[in-house]
Design an enzyme around this catalytic site. Structure first.
Site, PDB file in Angstrom:
ATOM      1  N   ARG A  44      17.716  27.837 -10.231  1.00  0.00           N
ATOM      2  CA  ARG A  44      16.711  27.306 -11.152  1.00  0.00           C
ATOM      3  C   ARG A  44      16.270  28.428 -12.084  1.00  0.00           C
ATOM      4  O   ARG A  44      16.635  29.589 -11.875  1.00  0.00           O
ATOM      5  CB  ARG A  44      15.527  26.627 -10.428  1.00  0.00           C
ATOM      6  CG  ARG A  44      15.137  27.128  -9.074  1.00  0.00           C
ATOM      7  CD  ARG A  44      14.586  28.496  -9.065  1.00  0.00           C
ATOM      8  NE  ARG A  44      13.533  28.643 -10.052  1.00  0.00           N
ATOM      9  CZ  ARG A  44      13.190  29.751 -10.650  1.00  0.00           C
ATOM     10  NH1 ARG A  44      13.811  30.876 -10.358  1.00  0.00           N
ATOM     11  NH2 ARG A  44      12.222  29.807 -11.531  1.00  0.00           N
ATOM     12  N   GLY A  45      15.475  28.062 -13.092  1.00  0.00           N
ATOM     13  CA  GLY A  45      15.140  29.024 -14.148  1.00  0.00           C
ATOM     14  C   GLY A  45      16.113  28.803 -15.296  1.00  0.00           C
ATOM     15  O   GLY A  45      17.334  28.722 -15.082  1.00  0.00           O
ATOM     16  N   ALA A  46      15.551  28.714 -16.509  1.00  0.00           N
ATOM     17  CA  ALA A  46      16.356  28.252 -17.647  1.00  0.00           C
ATOM     18  C   ALA A  46      17.655  29.047 -17.875  1.00  0.00           C
ATOM     19  O   ALA A  46      18.740  28.451 -17.947  1.00  0.00           O
ATOM     20  CB  ALA A  46      15.478  28.248 -18.903  1.00  0.00           C
ATOM     21  N   ARG A  78      19.362  18.322 -15.086  1.00  0.00           N
ATOM     22  CA  ARG A  78      17.912  18.484 -15.298  1.00  0.00           C
ATOM     23  C   ARG A  78      17.641  18.344 -16.797  1.00  0.00           C
ATOM     24  O   ARG A  78      18.454  18.789 -17.601  1.00  0.00           O
ATOM     25  CB  ARG A  78      17.406  19.847 -14.779  1.00  0.00           C
ATOM     26  CG  ARG A  78      17.382  19.937 -13.249  1.00  0.00           C
ATOM     27  CD  ARG A  78      16.686  21.188 -12.749  1.00  0.00           C
ATOM     28  NE  ARG A  78      15.235  21.107 -12.862  1.00  0.00           N
ATOM     29  CZ  ARG A  78      14.421  22.142 -12.622  1.00  0.00           C
ATOM     30  NH1 ARG A  78      14.926  23.310 -12.258  1.00  0.00           N
ATOM     31  NH2 ARG A  78      13.121  22.007 -12.744  1.00  0.00           N
ATOM     32  N   GLN A 172       7.320  28.867  -6.849  1.00  0.00           N
ATOM     33  CA  GLN A 172       8.244  29.914  -7.329  1.00  0.00           C
ATOM     34  C   GLN A 172       7.560  31.273  -7.476  1.00  0.00           C
ATOM     35  O   GLN A 172       8.202  32.315  -7.309  1.00  0.00           O
ATOM     36  CB  GLN A 172       8.866  29.512  -8.681  1.00  0.00           C
ATOM     37  CG  GLN A 172       9.809  28.332  -8.635  1.00  0.00           C
ATOM     38  CD  GLN A 172       9.109  27.040  -8.959  1.00  0.00           C
ATOM     39  OE1 GLN A 172       7.937  26.858  -8.664  1.00  0.00           O
ATOM     40  NE2 GLN A 172       9.820  26.100  -9.549  1.00  0.00           N
ATOM     41  N   ASP A 213      11.136  27.460 -20.814  1.00  0.00           N
ATOM     42  CA  ASP A 213      12.271  26.547 -20.624  1.00  0.00           C
ATOM     43  C   ASP A 213      12.760  25.973 -21.931  1.00  0.00           C
ATOM     44  O   ASP A 213      13.900  25.533 -22.047  1.00  0.00           O
ATOM     45  CB  ASP A 213      11.890  25.427 -19.659  1.00  0.00           C
ATOM     46  CG  ASP A 213      11.777  25.980 -18.260  1.00  0.00           C
ATOM     47  OD1 ASP A 213      10.680  26.463 -17.909  1.00  0.00           O
ATOM     48  OD2 ASP A 213      12.792  25.995 -17.543  1.00  0.00           O
ATOM     49  N   ASN A 222       7.014  25.413 -20.561  1.00  0.00           N
ATOM     50  CA  ASN A 222       7.314  26.244 -19.394  1.00  0.00           C
ATOM     51  C   ASN A 222       6.735  25.555 -18.161  1.00  0.00           C
ATOM     52  O   ASN A 222       6.152  24.467 -18.249  1.00  0.00           O
ATOM     53  CB  ASN A 222       6.743  27.660 -19.572  1.00  0.00           C
ATOM     54  CG  ASN A 222       7.288  28.619 -18.524  1.00  0.00           C
ATOM     55  OD1 ASN A 222       8.501  28.721 -18.342  1.00  0.00           O
ATOM     56  ND2 ASN A 222       6.427  29.308 -17.812  1.00  0.00           N
ATOM     57  N   LYS A 223       6.905  26.191 -17.024  1.00  0.00           N
ATOM     58  CA  LYS A 223       6.461  25.612 -15.753  1.00  0.00           C
ATOM     59  C   LYS A 223       5.035  25.090 -15.835  1.00  0.00           C
ATOM     60  O   LYS A 223       4.164  25.737 -16.412  1.00  0.00           O
ATOM     61  CB  LYS A 223       6.591  26.693 -14.670  1.00  0.00           C
ATOM     62  CG  LYS A 223       6.134  26.289 -13.291  1.00  0.00           C
ATOM     63  CD  LYS A 223       6.838  25.056 -12.768  1.00  0.00           C
ATOM     64  CE  LYS A 223       8.342  25.185 -12.738  1.00  0.00           C
ATOM     65  NZ  LYS A 223       9.032  23.885 -12.506  1.00  0.00           N
TER      66      LYS A 223
HETATM   67  O1  MRU Z   1      11.656  24.355 -12.299  1.00  0.00           O
HETATM   68  P1  MRU Z   1      12.169  25.750 -12.501  1.00  0.00           P
HETATM   69  O2  MRU Z   1      11.952  26.649 -11.329  1.00  0.00           O
HETATM   70  O3  MRU Z   1      13.608  25.751 -13.001  1.00  0.00           O
HETATM   71  O4  MRU Z   1      11.273  26.306 -13.689  1.00  0.00           O
HETATM   72  C1  MRU Z   1      11.448  27.624 -14.121  1.00  0.00           C
HETATM   73  C2  MRU Z   1      10.472  28.061 -15.112  1.00  0.00           C
HETATM   74  O5  MRU Z   1       9.625  27.333 -15.568  1.00  0.00           O
HETATM   75  C3  MRU Z   1      10.644  29.455 -15.616  1.00  0.00           C
HETATM   76  O6  MRU Z   1       9.413  30.064 -15.855  1.00  0.00           O
HETATM   77  C4  MRU Z   1      11.455  29.378 -16.918  1.00  0.00           C
HETATM   78  O7  MRU Z   1      12.662  28.720 -16.688  1.00  0.00           O
HETATM   79  C5  MRU Z   1      11.714  30.700 -17.479  1.00  0.00           C
HETATM   80  S1  MRU Z   1      12.979  31.499 -16.585  1.00  0.00           S
HETATM   81  C6  MRU Z   1      13.412  32.987 -17.235  1.00  0.00           C
END
Ligand code: MRU
Length: 309
Positions: A44-46, A78, A172, A213, A222-223
């Site tokens: 996970r994470g963009a 996703r 996270q 994201d 973002n999250k």
């Molecule tokens: O749902 P996730 O864990 O994929 O969400 C991740 C985030 O929101 C991160 O902060 C974002 O992707 C930036 S990652 C460098």
């Protein structure tokens, strides 16, 4: 430590659901395995999702699957992180899917180092930096975006303290960002999501640095919880930075038209395996939120610090 690697024609991934207690790897042997790993948040994470998706396309090519079909399936894993769509399209339009995926893997690491270099210029010696979710090495191939800025500032000789929001419901910040900082001996403290406004009011936070994201016209997705941090930061005149590569930019749409992923309600109903609300409680569980651009001090990219678009 790399979040993902290409090994013997397979994609090797850290299973992030097992952290912080177990560092376990899983292997994606075909493109459908990659889709499952993205959907179930093993990866996970963009940026990490983007590079994993690129290798998913390479696997589909090796399997002899029609790449347009694989592209559509991988894109549906996703909905919010634009890096997924960017990566799949880039491989689809390339001459050689595996070469392109390997190139993107290398680029991700170089990009994050550059983000770190630019970002560390706005970090002062002695700063306490709040970050939300995980925008670290685990959200990328390596090094990280927001946590890359912190790593670079520390490597430039600055004393940095980090505060991580726990980042309910998936945690996270607690399980991944705290773990990453501890691995590097960077001083870190964990707070409940609801505490950041209070800490700011007490002068305990100097700057906020988060990832993204999707960066589109009007702001940043973002999250979930990022917007509340931005509101509190503005109230207290605390600089609020977003660190992200250009692959996270979407110039096509308004940020308010971005699809915000809605996840399973059980992520909210249960905490540590135990139900915390009456059985059958209805839940709203958006995975992301929108921070309008007027709350953002600057976007730290691999080419420099820029204004939101
Ligand atoms: O749902 P996730 O864990 O994929 O969400 C991740 C985030 O929101 C991160 O902060 C974002 O992707 C930036 S990652 C460098």
């Amino acid at each position: 430590m790399k979040t993902l690697e290409w090994e013997n024609n397979k994609l090797k991934l850290i299973d992030q659901r097992q952290l912080p207690d177990n560092l376990v790897y899983i292997y994606c042997e075909n493109y459908k395995d990659v889709i499952v790993a993205i959907k179930d948040m093993a990866v996970r994470g963009a940026p990490a999702i983007g590079v994993a998706a690129a290798f998913g396309m390479a696997l589909a090519d090796i399997e002899g699957v029609d790449l347009n079909k694989a592209a559509n399936e991988i894109k549906s894993a996703r909905p919010t992180a634009v890096n997924l769509f960017w990566a799949v399209d880039r491989v689809l339009n390339s001459q050689n899917p595996l070469d392109e995926a390997l190139k993107m893997y290398e680029e991700d690491m170089a990009t994050n180092r550059a983000i770190g270099k630019f970002g560390s210029q706005v970090i002062d010696d002695g700063d306490t930096i709040l970050t939300h979710c995980n925008a670290g090495a685990l959200a990328c191939v390596d090094y990280g975006t927001a946590l890359g800025v912190i790593r670079a500032a520390r490597d430039a000789g600055k004393n940095i303290n980090v505060i991580c929001d726990e980042t309910r419901p998936r945690g996270q910040g607690a399980s991944l960002s705290v773990w990453e900082m501890q691995q590097e001996n960077i001083p870190v403290k964990l707070i409940p999501d609801v505490a950041s406004g209070y800490l700011m009011s007490q002068g305990m936070i100097d700057k906020v640095v988060i990832g993204a994201d999707r960066i589109a016209k009007g702001g940043v997705v973002n999250k979930v919880g990022s917007f509340m941090v931005a509101l509190a930061a503005k109230q207290h005149d605390i600089p609020f930075y977003v660190a992200a590569p250009y692959s996270t930019f979407d110039h096509e749409i308004s940020i308010f038209d971005t699809e915000i992923e809605e996840r399973d309600g059980d992520e909210v109903r249960y905490y540590g395996g135990a139900r915390i609300c009456p059985e059958g409680t209805e839940v709203i569980n958006p995975a992301f939120d929108i921070t309008p651009k007027e709350f953002i001090t600057g976007i730290i990219t691999e080419k420099g610090i820029i204004d939101p678009i």
